[in-house]
Structures are given as structure tokens and as C-alpha cells.
Design a protein around this motif. Structure first.
Motif, PDB file in Angstrom:
ATOM      1  N   VAL A  70       1.025   0.303  16.636  1.00  0.00           N
ATOM      2  CA  VAL A  70       2.155   0.970  15.977  1.00  0.00           C
ATOM      3  C   VAL A  70       2.972   1.767  17.001  1.00  0.00           C
ATOM      4  CG1 VAL A  70       1.217   0.983  13.641  1.00  0.00           C
ATOM      5  CG2 VAL A  70       0.680   2.877  15.192  1.00  0.00           C
ATOM      6  N   GLY A  71       3.082   1.211  18.184  1.00  0.00           N
ATOM      7  CA  GLY A  71       3.949   1.797  19.197  1.00  0.00           C
ATOM      8  C   GLY A  71       3.353   2.932  20.002  1.00  0.00           C
ATOM      9  N   GLY A  72       2.028   2.953  20.140  1.00  0.00           N
ATOM     10  CA  GLY A  72       1.401   4.009  20.934  1.00  0.00           C
ATOM     11  C   GLY A  72       1.486   5.369  20.266  1.00  0.00           C
ATOM     12  N   ARG A  73       1.459   5.378  18.941  1.00  0.00           N
ATOM     13  CA  ARG A  73       1.520   6.623  18.171  1.00  0.00           C
ATOM     14  C   ARG A  73       0.213   6.826  17.426  1.00  0.00           C
ATOM     15  NH1 ARG A  73       6.465   4.213  15.069  1.00  0.00           N
ATOM     16  NH2 ARG A  73       8.071   4.335  16.629  1.00  0.00           N
ATOM     17  N   THR A  74      -0.005   8.028  16.963  1.00  0.00           N
ATOM     18  CA  THR A  74      -1.104   8.262  16.042  1.00  0.00           C
ATOM     19  C   THR A  74      -0.684   7.734  14.668  1.00  0.00           C
ATOM     20  OG1 THR A  74      -0.333  10.436  15.309  1.00  0.00           O
ATOM     21  CG2 THR A  74      -1.765  10.370  17.278  1.00  0.00           C
ATOM     22  N   GLY A  86     -13.311  14.534   6.581  1.00  0.00           N
ATOM     23  CA  GLY A  86     -13.241  15.270   7.844  1.00  0.00           C
ATOM     24  C   GLY A  86     -12.914  14.383   9.034  1.00  0.00           C
ATOM     25  N   TYR A  87     -13.711  13.341   9.237  1.00  0.00           N
ATOM     26  CA  TYR A  87     -13.477  12.453  10.362  1.00  0.00           C
ATOM     27  C   TYR A  87     -12.185  11.661  10.170  1.00  0.00           C
ATOM     28  CZ  TYR A  87     -14.199   9.046  14.055  1.00  0.00           C
ATOM     29  OH  TYR A  87     -14.031   8.258  15.166  1.00  0.00           O
ATOM     30  N   GLY A  88     -11.866  11.329   8.936  1.00  0.00           N
ATOM     31  CA  GLY A  88     -10.624  10.613   8.654  1.00  0.00           C
ATOM     32  C   GLY A  88      -9.412  11.380   9.130  1.00  0.00           C
ATOM     33  N   SER A  89      -9.446  12.688   8.946  1.00  0.00           N
ATOM     34  CA  SER A  89      -8.343  13.534   9.412  1.00  0.00           C
ATOM     35  C   SER A  89      -8.216  13.481  10.932  1.00  0.00           C
ATOM     36  CB  SER A  89      -8.574  14.973   8.940  1.00  0.00           C
ATOM     37  OG  SER A  89      -7.560  15.807   9.411  1.00  0.00           O
ATOM     38  N   VAL A  90      -9.342  13.474  11.613  1.00  0.00           N
ATOM     39  CA  VAL A  90      -9.337  13.392  13.079  1.00  0.00           C
ATOM     40  C   VAL A  90      -8.762  12.052  13.520  1.00  0.00           C
ATOM     41  CG1 VAL A  90     -10.814  13.277  15.129  1.00  0.00           C
ATOM     42  CG2 VAL A  90     -11.257  14.994  13.372  1.00  0.00           C
ATOM     43  N   VAL A  91      -9.206  10.975  12.892  1.00  0.00           N
ATOM     44  CA  VAL A  91      -8.733   9.635  13.256  1.00  0.00           C
ATOM     45  C   VAL A  91      -7.223   9.528  13.053  1.00  0.00           C
ATOM     46  CG1 VAL A  91      -8.852   7.189  12.609  1.00  0.00           C
ATOM     47  CG2 VAL A  91     -10.937   8.509  12.836  1.00  0.00           C
ATOM     48  N   VAL A  92      -6.735   9.999  11.920  1.00  0.00           N
ATOM     49  CA  VAL A  92      -5.305   9.903  11.602  1.00  0.00           C
ATOM     50  C   VAL A  92      -4.459  10.754  12.544  1.00  0.00           C
ATOM     51  CG1 VAL A  92      -3.601  10.528   9.831  1.00  0.00           C
ATOM     52  CG2 VAL A  92      -5.633   9.230   9.199  1.00  0.00           C
ATOM     53  N   MET A 131       0.850  -1.172   0.000  1.00  0.00           N
ATOM     54  CA  MET A 131       0.000   0.000   0.000  1.00  0.00           C
ATOM     55  C   MET A 131       0.893   1.232   0.000  1.00  0.00           C
ATOM     56  SD  MET A 131      -2.784   1.180   2.927  1.00  0.00           S
ATOM     57  CE  MET A 131      -4.320   0.738   2.168  1.00  0.00           C
ATOM     58  N   LYS A 132       0.615   2.127  -0.931  1.00  0.00           N
ATOM     59  CA  LYS A 132       1.331   3.399  -0.998  1.00  0.00           C
ATOM     60  C   LYS A 132       0.664   4.395  -0.053  1.00  0.00           C
ATOM     61  CE  LYS A 132       2.194   2.768  -5.899  1.00  0.00           C
ATOM     62  NZ  LYS A 132       1.876   3.285  -7.233  1.00  0.00           N
ATOM     63  N   LEU A 133       1.376   5.453   0.262  1.00  0.00           N
ATOM     64  CA  LEU A 133       0.818   6.490   1.124  1.00  0.00           C
ATOM     65  C   LEU A 133      -0.450   7.082   0.511  1.00  0.00           C
ATOM     66  CD1 LEU A 133       1.099   8.049   3.736  1.00  0.00           C
ATOM     67  CD2 LEU A 133       2.636   9.629   2.572  1.00  0.00           C
ATOM     68  N   SER A 134      -0.447   7.279  -0.803  1.00  0.00           N
ATOM     69  CA  SER A 134      -1.650   7.818  -1.467  1.00  0.00           C
ATOM     70  C   SER A 134      -2.826   6.853  -1.339  1.00  0.00           C
ATOM     71  CB  SER A 134      -1.357   8.124  -2.936  1.00  0.00           C
ATOM     72  OG  SER A 134      -0.971   6.952  -3.625  1.00  0.00           O
ATOM     73  N   GLU A 135      -2.562   5.552  -1.406  1.00  0.00           N
ATOM     74  CA  GLU A 135      -3.622   4.559  -1.232  1.00  0.00           C
ATOM     75  C   GLU A 135      -4.132   4.567   0.205  1.00  0.00           C
ATOM     76  OE1 GLU A 135      -2.306   1.255  -4.561  1.00  0.00           O
ATOM     77  OE2 GLU A 135      -1.342   1.194  -2.588  1.00  0.00           O
ATOM     78  N   PHE A 136      -3.227   4.776   1.153  1.00  0.00           N
ATOM     79  CA  PHE A 136      -3.619   4.896   2.556  1.00  0.00           C
ATOM     80  C   PHE A 136      -4.613   6.042   2.718  1.00  0.00           C
ATOM     81  CE2 PHE A 136      -3.055   7.141   6.579  1.00  0.00           C
ATOM     82  CZ  PHE A 136      -3.328   6.140   7.506  1.00  0.00           C
ATOM     83  N   GLN A 137      -4.299   7.195   2.134  1.00  0.00           N
ATOM     84  CA  GLN A 137      -5.177   8.356   2.276  1.00  0.00           C
ATOM     85  C   GLN A 137      -6.529   8.121   1.627  1.00  0.00           C
ATOM     86  OE1 GLN A 137      -4.410  11.129   4.247  1.00  0.00           O
ATOM     87  NE2 GLN A 137      -6.626  11.210   4.026  1.00  0.00           N
ATOM     88  N   VAL A 138      -6.536   7.479   0.461  1.00  0.00           N
ATOM     89  CA  VAL A 138      -7.802   7.154  -0.210  1.00  0.00           C
ATOM     90  C   VAL A 138      -8.616   6.213   0.676  1.00  0.00           C
ATOM     91  CG1 VAL A 138      -8.832   5.943  -2.182  1.00  0.00           C
ATOM     92  CG2 VAL A 138      -6.975   7.569  -2.547  1.00  0.00           C
ATOM     93  N   ALA A 139      -7.974   5.197   1.236  1.00  0.00           N
ATOM     94  CA  ALA A 139      -8.669   4.240   2.096  1.00  0.00           C
ATOM     95  C   ALA A 139      -9.275   4.933   3.313  1.00  0.00           C
ATOM     96  CB  ALA A 139      -7.706   3.133   2.537  1.00  0.00           C
ATOM     97  N   VAL A 140      -8.524   5.829   3.941  1.00  0.00           N
ATOM     98  CA  VAL A 140      -9.023   6.566   5.108  1.00  0.00           C
ATOM     99  C   VAL A 140     -10.226   7.419   4.712  1.00  0.00           C
ATOM    100  CG1 VAL A 140      -8.476   8.405   6.763  1.00  0.00           C
ATOM    101  CG2 VAL A 140      -6.846   6.557   6.376  1.00  0.00           C
ATOM    102  N   ASP A 141     -10.097   8.153   3.619  1.00  0.00           N
ATOM    103  CA  ASP A 141     -11.184   9.023   3.172  1.00  0.00           C
ATOM    104  C   ASP A 141     -12.437   8.222   2.828  1.00  0.00           C
ATOM    105  OD1 ASP A 141      -9.533  11.196   3.532  1.00  0.00           O
ATOM    106  OD2 ASP A 141      -9.171  11.521   1.382  1.00  0.00           O
ATOM    107  N   GLU A 142     -12.261   7.078   2.163  1.00  0.00           N
ATOM    108  CA  GLU A 142     -13.406   6.259   1.785  1.00  0.00           C
ATOM    109  C   GLU A 142     -14.072   5.601   2.991  1.00  0.00           C
ATOM    110  OE1 GLU A 142     -12.089   3.565  -1.272  1.00  0.00           O
ATOM    111  OE2 GLU A 142     -12.172   5.139  -2.804  1.00  0.00           O
TER     112      GLU A 142
END
Length: 81
Positions: A31-35, A17-23, A1-12
Motif C-alpha cells: 500500500v505504498g510503504g505506509r502503515t 492490543g496487538y492489532g492496534s500495534v500492527v495497524v 469491506m467497510k472500515l468497521s469490518e476491517f477493524q473487526v477482522a484486525v481484532d479477531e
């Protein structure tokens, strides 16, 4: 998965809006207690971050794999494939 695919997956999955909050705000133990944003910046592969987000937010398994990939023949932004 590319970073661009990650963003598409989050948005979909979550909407832009909410995807940005989640990320940016949801801390992911997998992933080590990180966002997600921090994990990506630290070099964690986008696929691992995506799966951690899915696990933390109860995304059904059927929507986890192949997320973010364009359908064959579907044009991307600007008319590119």
C-alpha cells in the motif's frame, strides 16, 4: 469491506492490543510503504489494506476472505444486526 469490518477482522485475527500495534506500526509495501492507518487515511480501500496486512503477517488464505463480517443472525454491539 467497510472500515468497521476491517477493524473487526484486525481484532479477531490479532487481538485488540496487538492489532492496534500492527495497524499503527507495520509498514506495508503493498500500500505504498505506509502503515495500515496511513493507507486508510489516504483513501486506500479497507479490503486492500486488510489483504496487505494479511500478506505481510502470513495470515493463512483461509482466514483472509470474509473476515470482519458478522455471521448471519449474530447480533452486533448494542443488540443490532
Amino acid at each position: 469491506m467497510k472500515l468497521s469490518e476491517f477493524q473487526v477482522a484486525v481484532d479477531e485475527e490479532f487481538g485488540a492490543g496487538y492489532g492496534s500495534v500492527v495497524v499503527n506500526d507495520l509498514v506495508l509495501a503493498a500500500v505504498g510503504g505506509r502503515t495500515a492507518r496511513e493507507a486508510l487515511a489516504a483513501g486506500v480501500p479497507p479490503r486492500d489494506v486488510w489483504l496487505a496486512l494479511c500478506e505481510a503477517t502470513d495470515v493463512p488464505p483461509a482466514r483472509r476472505h470474509g473476515a470482519g463480517r458478522r455471521e448471519p443472525g449474530r447480533r452486533g454491539p448494542g443488540g443490532t444486526r
